[in-house]
Design a protein around this motif. Structure first.
Motif, mmCIF file in Angstrom:
data_model
loop_
_atom_site.group_PDB
_atom_site.id
_atom_site.type_symbol
_atom_site.label_atom_id
_atom_site.label_comp_id
_atom_site.label_asym_id
_atom_site.label_seq_id
_atom_site.Cartn_x
_atom_site.Cartn_y
_atom_site.Cartn_z
ATOM 1 N N ASP A 1 0.801 -1.226 0.000
ATOM 2 C CA ASP A 1 0.000 0.000 0.000
ATOM 3 C C ASP A 1 0.837 1.282 0.000
ATOM 4 N N HIS A 2 2.070 1.198 -0.478
ATOM 5 C CA HIS A 2 2.870 2.392 -0.728
ATOM 6 C C HIS A 2 2.564 2.838 -2.157
ATOM 7 N N SER B 1 2.843 4.341 3.270
ATOM 8 C CA SER B 1 1.673 3.586 3.696
ATOM 9 C C SER B 1 0.974 4.293 4.854
ATOM 10 N N PRO B 2 -0.346 4.361 4.819
ATOM 11 C CA PRO B 2 -1.055 4.962 5.955
ATOM 12 C C PRO B 2 -0.961 4.095 7.213
ATOM 13 N N HIS B 3 -0.587 2.842 7.053
ATOM 14 C CA HIS B 3 -0.482 1.922 8.185
ATOM 15 C C HIS B 3 0.933 1.850 8.749
ATOM 16 N N VAL C 1 4.436 8.069 -1.753
ATOM 17 C CA VAL C 1 3.516 8.343 -0.656
ATOM 18 C C VAL C 1 3.543 7.100 0.216
ATOM 19 N N PRO D 1 3.601 4.744 9.526
ATOM 20 C CA PRO D 1 4.104 6.114 9.529
ATOM 21 C C PRO D 1 5.622 6.151 9.343
ATOM 22 N N TYR E 1 0.801 1.206 -6.960
ATOM 23 C CA TYR E 1 0.934 0.747 -5.580
ATOM 24 C C TYR E 1 1.911 -0.409 -5.539
#
Length: 75
Positions: free
Chosen positions: A21-22, A54-56, A52, A58, A33
């Motif tokens: 998920d990057h 991964s939101p999971h 950007v 940081p 992705y």
């Protein structure tokens, strides 16, 4: 079942860095992705690209950019 990284090339090894998920964006904002390993390869191939994280995870975006910078210096 193993899920192949969406940004992997045909002859790439399986991912060793978990989730896919990057996000890689090239100079024209076309995106892909992938895992950290394959996003790193894309950054090396397209020097004007960006990532950007991964939101999971940081800090993953900075970690990938630092790895790309180190790899470029060691070429």
């Amino acid at each position: 079942m193993f899920k192949r990284c969406p940004s992997a090339e045909i002859d790439d090894e399986p991912c060793s860095s978990g989730v896919h998920d990057h996000l890689f964006l090239d100079a024209d904002n076309a995106g892909a992705y992938g895992c950290e390993d394959h996003i790193l390869k894309l950054l090396l191939r397209f020097p004007r690209g960006r990532v950007v994280g991964s939101p999971h995870d940081p800090g993953s975006g900075i970690r990938i950019l630092k790895a790309a910078s180190t790899a470029r210096r060691n070429r």
